[in-house]
Design a protein around this motif. Structure first.
Motif, PDB file in Angstrom:
ATOM      1  N   GLU A   1       0.833  -1.191   0.000  1.00 46.10           N
ATOM      2  CA  GLU A   1       0.000   0.000   0.000  1.00 46.10           C
ATOM      3  C   GLU A   1       0.873   1.247   0.000  1.00 46.10           C
ATOM      4  O   GLU A   1       2.055   1.199   0.338  1.00 46.10           O
ATOM      5  CB  GLU A   1      -0.906  -0.002   1.240  1.00 46.10           C
ATOM      6  N   ILE A   2       0.279   2.379  -0.376  1.00 45.09           N
ATOM      7  CA  ILE A   2       0.967   3.662  -0.296  1.00 45.09           C
ATOM      8  C   ILE A   2       0.600   4.292   1.032  1.00 45.09           C
ATOM      9  O   ILE A   2      -0.580   4.383   1.385  1.00 45.09           O
ATOM     10  CB  ILE A   2       0.549   4.595  -1.454  1.00 45.09           C
ATOM     11  N   HIS A   3       1.588   4.711   1.778  1.00 44.19           N
ATOM     12  CA  HIS A   3       1.308   5.308   3.077  1.00 44.19           C
ATOM     13  C   HIS A   3       0.511   6.602   2.896  1.00 44.19           C
ATOM     14  O   HIS A   3       0.742   7.354   1.939  1.00 44.19           O
ATOM     15  CB  HIS A   3       2.615   5.611   3.817  1.00 44.19           C
ATOM     16  N   PRO A   4      -0.454   6.889   3.789  1.00 51.35           N
ATOM     17  CA  PRO A   4      -1.262   8.110   3.663  1.00 51.35           C
ATOM     18  C   PRO A   4      -0.437   9.384   3.528  1.00 51.35           C
ATOM     19  O   PRO A   4      -0.851  10.334   2.851  1.00 51.35           O
ATOM     20  CB  PRO A   4      -2.066   8.123   4.970  1.00 51.35           C
ATOM     21  N   GLU A   5       0.748   9.411   4.135  1.00 47.40           N
ATOM     22  CA  GLU A   5       1.602  10.590   4.042  1.00 47.40           C
ATOM     23  C   GLU A   5       2.023  10.877   2.603  1.00 47.40           C
ATOM     24  O   GLU A   5       2.302  12.022   2.246  1.00 47.40           O
ATOM     25  CB  GLU A   5       2.850  10.384   4.916  1.00 47.40           C
ATOM     26  N   GLY A   6       2.060   9.833   1.756  1.00 46.74           N
ATOM     27  CA  GLY A   6       2.520  10.022   0.387  1.00 46.74           C
ATOM     28  C   GLY A   6       1.438  10.049  -0.664  1.00 46.74           C
ATOM     29  O   GLY A   6       1.707  10.353  -1.838  1.00 46.74           O
TER      30      GLY A   6
ATOM     31  N   PHE B   1       6.782   5.988  -1.399  1.00 46.82           N
ATOM     32  CA  PHE B   1       5.962   5.982  -0.188  1.00 46.82           C
ATOM     33  C   PHE B   1       5.289   4.626   0.060  1.00 46.82           C
ATOM     34  O   PHE B   1       4.337   4.549   0.840  1.00 46.82           O
ATOM     35  CB  PHE B   1       4.903   7.078  -0.264  1.00 46.82           C
ATOM     36  N   ARG B   2       5.772   3.566  -0.573  1.00 42.53           N
ATOM     37  CA  ARG B   2       5.176   2.255  -0.360  1.00 42.53           C
ATOM     38  C   ARG B   2       5.374   1.815   1.091  1.00 42.53           C
ATOM     39  O   ARG B   2       6.376   2.167   1.729  1.00 42.53           O
ATOM     40  CB  ARG B   2       5.772   1.227  -1.325  1.00 42.53           C
ATOM     41  N   ASP B   3       4.404   1.071   1.576  1.00 42.64           N
ATOM     42  CA  ASP B   3       4.398   0.687   2.990  1.00 42.64           C
ATOM     43  C   ASP B   3       4.101  -0.806   3.105  1.00 42.64           C
ATOM     44  O   ASP B   3       2.978  -1.208   3.419  1.00 42.64           O
ATOM     45  CB  ASP B   3       3.344   1.516   3.734  1.00 42.64           C
ATOM     46  N   PRO B   4       5.092  -1.658   2.844  1.00 42.00           N
ATOM     47  CA  PRO B   4       4.852  -3.104   2.862  1.00 42.00           C
ATOM     48  C   PRO B   4       4.627  -3.639   4.274  1.00 42.00           C
ATOM     49  O   PRO B   4       5.066  -3.048   5.259  1.00 42.00           O
ATOM     50  CB  PRO B   4       6.144  -3.673   2.266  1.00 42.00           C
TER      51      PRO B   4
ATOM     52  N   ASP C   1      14.776   2.780  -1.526  1.00 42.38           N
ATOM     53  CA  ASP C   1      14.387   1.980  -0.366  1.00 42.38           C
ATOM     54  C   ASP C   1      13.044   2.434   0.199  1.00 42.38           C
ATOM     55  O   ASP C   1      12.611   3.570  -0.017  1.00 42.38           O
ATOM     56  CB  ASP C   1      15.455   2.080   0.732  1.00 42.38           C
ATOM     57  N   VAL C   2      12.407   1.540   0.968  1.00 44.87           N
ATOM     58  CA  VAL C   2      11.220   1.921   1.736  1.00 44.87           C
ATOM     59  C   VAL C   2      11.667   2.906   2.806  1.00 44.87           C
ATOM     60  O   VAL C   2      12.685   2.695   3.468  1.00 44.87           O
ATOM     61  CB  VAL C   2      10.575   0.679   2.390  1.00 44.87           C
ATOM     62  N   HIS C   3      10.912   3.990   2.984  1.00 41.74           N
ATOM     63  CA  HIS C   3      11.333   5.037   3.915  1.00 41.74           C
ATOM     64  C   HIS C   3      10.493   5.136   5.173  1.00 41.74           C
ATOM     65  O   HIS C   3      10.598   6.096   5.932  1.00 41.74           O
ATOM     66  CB  HIS C   3      11.376   6.383   3.188  1.00 41.74           C
ATOM     67  N   ILE C   4       9.643   4.142   5.414  1.00 43.88           N
ATOM     68  CA  ILE C   4       8.919   4.070   6.676  1.00 43.88           C
ATOM     69  C   ILE C   4       9.881   3.533   7.736  1.00 43.88           C
ATOM     70  O   ILE C   4      10.490   2.483   7.549  1.00 43.88           O
ATOM     71  CB  ILE C   4       7.698   3.137   6.574  1.00 43.88           C
ATOM     72  N   ASN C   5      10.029   4.248   8.844  1.00 44.59           N
ATOM     73  CA  ASN C   5      10.891   3.800   9.935  1.00 44.59           C
ATOM     74  C   ASN C   5      10.058   3.140  11.038  1.00 44.59           C
ATOM     75  O   ASN C   5       8.901   3.493  11.243  1.00 44.59           O
ATOM     76  CB  ASN C   5      11.669   4.985  10.522  1.00 44.59           C
ATOM     77  N   ARG C   6      10.677   2.184  11.724  1.00 44.93           N
ATOM     78  CA  ARG C   6       9.980   1.392  12.746  1.00 44.93           C
ATOM     79  C   ARG C   6      10.797   1.338  14.028  1.00 44.93           C
ATOM     80  O   ARG C   6      12.021   1.467  13.999  1.00 44.93           O
ATOM     81  CB  ARG C   6       9.713  -0.025  12.212  1.00 44.93           C
TER      82      ARG C   6
ATOM     83  N   ILE D   1       6.993   4.328  13.192  1.00 46.31           N
ATOM     84  CA  ILE D   1       7.153   5.496  14.073  1.00 46.31           C
ATOM     85  C   ILE D   1       7.428   6.788  13.297  1.00 46.31           C
ATOM     86  O   ILE D   1       7.456   7.863  13.873  1.00 46.31           O
ATOM     87  CB  ILE D   1       8.259   5.273  15.116  1.00 46.31           C
ATOM     88  N   GLY D   2       7.633   6.691  11.980  1.00 49.21           N
ATOM     89  CA  GLY D   2       7.891   7.897  11.204  1.00 49.21           C
ATOM     90  C   GLY D   2       8.462   7.570   9.843  1.00 49.21           C
ATOM     91  O   GLY D   2       8.591   6.399   9.464  1.00 49.21           O
ATOM     92  N   LEU D   3       8.803   8.623   9.103  1.00 50.48           N
ATOM     93  CA  LEU D   3       9.456   8.443   7.804  1.00 50.48           C
ATOM     94  C   LEU D   3      10.321   9.651   7.504  1.00 50.48           C
ATOM     95  O   LEU D   3      10.168  10.717   8.094  1.00 50.48           O
ATOM     96  CB  LEU D   3       8.433   8.205   6.691  1.00 50.48           C
ATOM     97  N   ILE D   4      11.254   9.447   6.593  1.00 49.76           N
ATOM     98  CA  ILE D   4      12.106  10.532   6.104  1.00 49.76           C
ATOM     99  C   ILE D   4      11.969  10.556   4.591  1.00 49.76           C
ATOM    100  O   ILE D   4      12.104   9.534   3.930  1.00 49.76           O
ATOM    101  CB  ILE D   4      13.582  10.326   6.481  1.00 49.76           C
TER     102      ILE D   4
END
Length: 242
Positions: free
Chosen positions: A20-25, A61-64, A117-122, A195-198
């Motif tokens: 999915e695409i994260h709502p932020e993107g 902004f993909r969010d696997p 790369d995926v930019h969602i941080n955990r 927890i966030g993204l860059i």
């Protein structure tokens, strides 16, 4: 009562699916798509490049979905990317002191995220977010060592129920221009939680507590929420590029 059909023993119910695409993107993908559509009526010769740009923005902004190990004594990677530095360094002032990571140098593992790369941080551990400290700064290449002291960055400290504290730093890069946080001090988080993204290329530094052995090697690729960066009492990992 109707019977419930169960899959035969050994049959997997796990299936691949598009991330999915994260709502932020989503807004950025929609804007890029709208511009591509409008170009059909104005400058149609740039439509295809704009279509590729739209796909690229959506992919960024993909969010696997990730599957996080649940064993005790693990620290998982907070970021996707390449392990570029593993070295003992002084703790950043914002994470130092008796209420944070102390004052002794700690082993730092740096994961560099390219634009691919995926930019969602955990979060690397389960616990309570104790500090979220944002610092404005420069936008030099995040792969430079001094980027940890001069670039825009955000420090996060998480403490588990046993009092173990793990700090990590999100560092903006040459192209990245914003660090987005999904959590605040006092929030409860579980290992692998977003927890966030860059945006657009960056780096995350993780400071390993004493007694935890680094289980990744330089040049290894890490997957946020899945790759084990460190394990309590484990020997340091070595690797061969091949």
């Amino acid at each position: 009562m109707a019977s419930i059909d169960k899959p035969p023993l050994g049959t997997s119910t796990v299936k691949w699916r598009f991330p999915e695409i994260h709502p932020e993107g989503r807004k950025y993908a929609l804007i890029a798509g709208a511009i591509a559509l409008a170009s059909l009526f104005i400058w149609d010769f740039i439509t295809w490049p704009l279509v590729f740009l739209t796909v690229g923005v959506a992919a960024f902004f993909r969010d696997p979905v990730r599957v996080t190990p649940q064993e005790e004594g693990l620290i998982v990677s907070p970021a996707d990317g390449l392990v570029t530095m593993i070295e003992r360094v002084p703790v950043p002032p914002e994470l130092a002191g008796p209420q944070a990571l102390g004052n002794a140098p700690l082993l730092r593992v740096s994961v560099f995220m390219s634009v691919f790369d995926v930019h969602i941080n955990r979060t690397p551990i389960t616990g309570t977010v104790r500090h979220v400290i944002y610092i404005s700064g420069k936008f030099m290449n995040a792969d430079f060592d001094k980027a940890s002291e001069e670039n825009e960055r955000q420090h996060v400290l998480v403490e588990d129920r046993h009092g173990l504290r793990v700090g990590f730093t999100q560092i903006a890069g040459l192209v990245a221009r914003r660090i987005v946080s999904f959590v605040k001090a006092g929030d409860m988080v579980v290992a692998g939680q977003r927890i966030g993204l860059i945006r657009f290329g960056s780096r995350v530094d993780v400071f390993l507590p004493e007694g935890y052995g680094c289980t990744v090697a330089l040049g290894q690729r890490a997957i946020a929420g899945e790759t084990i960066l460190a394990k309590k009492g484990a020997p340091a990992a070595t690797g061969i590029s091949q």
